[in-house]
Write a protein that holds these residues in place. Structure first.
Motif, mmCIF file in Angstrom:
data_model
loop_
_atom_site.group_PDB
_atom_site.id
_atom_site.type_symbol
_atom_site.label_atom_id
_atom_site.label_comp_id
_atom_site.label_asym_id
_atom_site.label_seq_id
_atom_site.Cartn_x
_atom_site.Cartn_y
_atom_site.Cartn_z
ATOM 1 N N ASP A 229 19.297 -7.421 -2.182
ATOM 2 C CA ASP A 229 19.557 -8.137 -3.423
ATOM 3 C C ASP A 229 18.616 -7.652 -4.525
ATOM 4 O O ASP A 229 19.026 -7.467 -5.672
ATOM 5 N N GLN B 283 14.532 -18.815 -3.415
ATOM 6 C CA GLN B 283 15.561 -19.177 -2.444
ATOM 7 C C GLN B 283 14.949 -19.500 -1.084
ATOM 8 O O GLN B 283 15.401 -20.418 -0.390
ATOM 9 N N GLU C 292 14.472 -14.352 -5.125
ATOM 10 C CA GLU C 292 14.574 -14.329 -3.666
ATOM 11 C C GLU C 292 13.480 -15.184 -3.026
ATOM 12 O O GLU C 292 13.717 -15.869 -2.020
ATOM 13 N N THR D 219 22.624 -18.257 -8.282
ATOM 14 C CA THR D 219 21.810 -17.836 -7.141
ATOM 15 C C THR D 219 20.991 -18.976 -6.555
ATOM 16 O O THR D 219 20.557 -18.892 -5.405
ATOM 17 N N SER E 72 17.248 -14.299 1.845
ATOM 18 C CA SER E 72 16.397 -13.577 0.894
ATOM 19 C C SER E 72 16.345 -12.122 1.335
ATOM 20 O O SER E 72 15.643 -11.765 2.283
#
Length: 225
Positions: free
Chosen positions: A194, A181, A178, A111, A190
């Motif tokens: 998810d 990211q 997230e 990820t 993001s």
């Protein structure tokens, strides 16, 4: 008529090793599905092209498979160290600790691999909007990100041995990913979806291990004189 009392009952050691057996079965299933991508990544790793090997999903999966014997050795060592203090729970706790790390780190690695298109950070806060674009492979991958954590954490820690707490653990860890990211500008979206799917995967895996959850200690109530 068959007498149920005559049927052999599983030993305590057998019950303790069942989570490990389920984990190995899941890993073998993944390897069967991923055998072709693994063969594609192997030449790059053998040639020492580590940037391409460790920066691709196929390469990460291959390194995860290679690290399996080491993970089992670590679990064995931990069980040996604590067998006197933990008794019958030594193997279960050790496998749970190693399983949480071994089963989660590769997905976190995936990820956090940059997307490669050099676009500004993007955020999607509308629930269920991105599920259509994920597709079956994307949804399956997101379900697995924190599945090991959801499976093993309540087996090891009594404080996490409830469905709401496993859900909170999966959602919290996913939210951190997230956020990372977005902050690290990894060219990824993001998405709230998810987080939802990651948390659902943790809960489903936790429900699968529920027979081996570590029971919370029962508080002792003082007796009146």
């Amino acid at each position: 008529m068959l007498d149920d009392t005559a049927l052999p009952t599983p030993t305590r050691r057998t019950r303790a090793l069942l989570p490990a057996g389920l984990a190995v079965l899941a890993l073998v299933s993944v390897l069967i599905v991923m055998r072709r991508p693994l063969m594609m990544a192997a030449p790059m790793c053998r040639a020492g092209m580590w940037e391409r090997c460790l920066g691709t999903f196929n390469g990460i999966v291959l390194m995860t498979v290679v690290a399996l014997p080491l993970a089992l050795l670590v679990a064995w060592g931990l069980a040996r160290l604590r067998r006197r203090s933990a008794g019958a729970a030594a193997w279960r706790w050790s496998l749970a600790e190693v399983g949480m790390v071994y089963g989660t780190l590769p997905f976190l690695w995936m990820t956090l691999v940059p997307g490669g298109e050099d676009q500004p950070p993007r955020v999607s806060l509308v629930p269920l909007r991105d599920l259509v674009t994920m597709g079956p492979l994307g949804i399956g991958g997101n379900l697995l990100v924190f599945a090991s954590l959801g499976f093993f954490a309540p087996v090891r820690f009594a404080a996490l041995a409830t469905v709401p707490r496993v859900l909170a653990l999966g959602a919290g860890c996913s939210l951190l990913v997230e956020t990372a990211q977005y902050v690290l500008r990894l060219d990824r979206v993001s998405s709230v979806d998810d987080v939802l799917v990651n948390a659902a995967g943790a809960v489903l895996a936790g429900l699968a291990s529920r027979p081996w959850w570590r029971a919370a200690p029962v508080p002792v109530i003082g007796r009146s004189a």
